[in-house]
Design a protein around this motif. Structure first.
Motif, PDB file in Angstrom:
ATOM      1  N   HIS A 220      37.671  37.051  44.929  1.00  0.00           N
ATOM      2  CA  HIS A 220      37.297  35.978  45.865  1.00  0.00           C
ATOM      3  C   HIS A 220      38.487  35.067  46.136  1.00  0.00           C
ATOM      4  CE1 HIS A 220      35.242  32.301  47.305  1.00  0.00           C
ATOM      5  NE2 HIS A 220      34.380  33.173  47.822  1.00  0.00           N
ATOM      6  N   ILE A 301      36.081  45.443  45.059  1.00  0.00           N
ATOM      7  CA  ILE A 301      35.395  44.208  45.449  1.00  0.00           C
ATOM      8  C   ILE A 301      36.176  43.503  46.549  1.00  0.00           C
ATOM      9  CG2 ILE A 301      34.599  41.962  44.623  1.00  0.00           C
ATOM     10  CD1 ILE A 301      34.189  43.191  41.885  1.00  0.00           C
ATOM     11  N   MET A 305      34.920  42.251  50.235  1.00  0.00           N
ATOM     12  CA  MET A 305      34.957  40.823  50.573  1.00  0.00           C
ATOM     13  C   MET A 305      35.755  40.557  51.844  1.00  0.00           C
ATOM     14  SD  MET A 305      35.371  38.836  46.937  1.00  0.00           S
ATOM     15  CE  MET A 305      34.001  38.685  45.792  1.00  0.00           C
ATOM     16  N   THR A 335      28.335  41.761  48.695  1.00  0.00           N
ATOM     17  CA  THR A 335      29.439  42.282  47.879  1.00  0.00           C
ATOM     18  C   THR A 335      28.985  43.369  46.912  1.00  0.00           C
ATOM     19  OG1 THR A 335      29.125  40.619  46.129  1.00  0.00           O
ATOM     20  CG2 THR A 335      30.567  40.029  47.971  1.00  0.00           C
TER      21      THR A 335
END
Length: 416
Positions: A220, A301, A305, A335
């Motif tokens: 993130h 991931i 994202m 996600t």
């Protein structure tokens, strides 16, 4: 006339491609993917198929003792076999004496019953000088070694004679087949593989969980930070890929050992009075594995994202949702494909680790891969090595099916 011709040309341009065109397109597509299919077949499908075959293959006894193997197929297993079985055994031992196949059969029979290697070697050496015993081969072989008069000896030979056997798979599950053909648990002192498998899956699970806890915020941050900071952070994420696995693992030994960098720093700062046990145990194993596997969690991931527009969170906020609620109900579900792919990659790679547990783990931290390598390279017991690999593969496939059921295989693969 011109208008009519143009209309016909336009209609032909809009017409669906002909059958030959579609066939050519399919042929081109097939030729393009053929090298990939061939590569996967050679390096993935065939080795896995060979492993599964070795897990049930049982040709050693039949190759060295074909006559007695045929007799065992017709024997009920009750009491002692007939005289013809003793005679067939004597003929087979004479024919196979001094050949490697007899040693392979002896080793296989020794798995079933301890002492069989010495029994076959001694008997083969003794029957060479005997042509036609007056009292029959049953009495002759029993005189050479009384164990030939025991039903358990012949029961072991009968279990090892078929071309396929469940022996290796049962052993990998801490089970065994008794003299009556029933499946029972192995003795308590021999039950090591199920515990090792459970330890392997647990270490893989904990490592995956730690990578997820660390990797999700980092992914993130890579999406949210300015480009310059994100580039520096990405370099740090990819840094483990720039050195070999052995070097990375050895570096953690230097850092975590009693006289290492971390213990020295803690001692100088007065945080601890004596060096901590940070390596050659489960803690050191988790640290090394998380460091190595963290990029495999972050990258899937991160790729998901990057495809999530910030407008979703702004829309949830404009509708009155708290940022935490918007994150849990809007952002986090989107996600999940990346989380699922990252968890699968991390877990599958982690449960197959061999070098890292061997170097930084303790005696109670060895995983199934250690025994697979031990039986394949040291004892040359490919059957048990393949069976352990097959059990581990089955666990991984079950996990993949479960995650695919919950999230969707297409979403994990990124094609939906």
């Amino acid at each position: 006339m011109t208008t009519t011709t143009e209309a016909m040309d336009g209609a032909s341009a809009l017409a669906p491609p002909s059958l030959s065109s579609r066939a050519k397109a399919r042929m081109v597509s097939t030729l393009l993917i053929a090298p990939l299919v061939l590569f996967l077949t050679l390096v993935f499908v065939l080795p896995l198929g060979g492993m599964l075959v070795h897990a049930v293959e049982n040709g050693e006894v039949g190759a060295a003792l074909p006559g007695v193997a045929a007799e065992m197929r017709g024997w009920t297993g009750e009491g002692l076999p007939p005289e013809s079985a003793y005679a067939a055994l004597a003929r087979d031992l004479k024919a196979a004496y001094g050949e490697p196949r007899l040693g392979e059969a002896s080793r296989r029979l020794n798995y079933e019953r301890s002492g069989y290697r010495a029994l076959l070697t001694r008997t083969a050496r003794s029957v060479r000088a005997v042509d036609r015993p007056q009292a029959g081969w049953a009495a002759e072989l029993t005189a050479i070694d009384p164990r030939w008069g025991e039903p358990a000896t012949w029961a072991a030979l009968r279990r090892a004679s078929p071309p396929l056997t469940p022996y290796y798979l049962l052993t990998a599950l801490d089970l065994r087949m008794d003299d009556n053909g029933s499946i029972a648990r192995a003795p308590a002192e021999e039950r090591i593989y199920i515990d090792t498998l459970g330890r392997t899956l647990w270490i893989g699970f904990v490592t995956t969980l730690l990578c997820l806890v660390l990797g999700f915020p980092l992914a993130h941050a890579l999406v949210s930070l300015p480009r310059g900071f994100a580039s520096v952070l990405m370099v740090c994420v990819l840094l483990p890929f720039w050195t070999s696995l052995l070097v990375r693992t050895s570096a953690w030994i230097v850092v975590l050992q009693k006289e290492g960098v971390l213990n020295g720093l803690l001692t100088r700062l007065g945080i601890v009075d004596a060096p901590l046990e940070l390596v050659f145990n489960r803690f050191g194993l988790y640290v090394a594995m998380v460091h190595i596997l963290l990029p495999f969690m972050i990258l899937p991931i991160l790729s998901v994202m990057k495809g999530i527009s910030p407008s979703y969170m702004r829309a949830s906020a404009s509708l009155g949702a708290h940022p935490a609620v918007g994150f849990l109900k809007v952002y986090l579900p989107m996600t999940l494909p990346g989380v699922g792919a990252g968890c699968l990659m991390t877990f599958i790679i982690g449960v197959g680790y061999y070098i890292t547990p061997s170097l930084v783990g303790g005696a109670r931290d060895q995983m199934t891969s250690y025994f697979i390598a031990y039986y394949a390279n040291t004892t040359i017991n490919w059957g048990l090595s393949s069976a352990l690999g097959a059990i581990l593969l089955a666990c991984i496939m079950l996990l993949y099916a479960t995650v695919g059921r919950l999230i969707g295989v297409g979403r994990i693969a990124g094609i939906q």
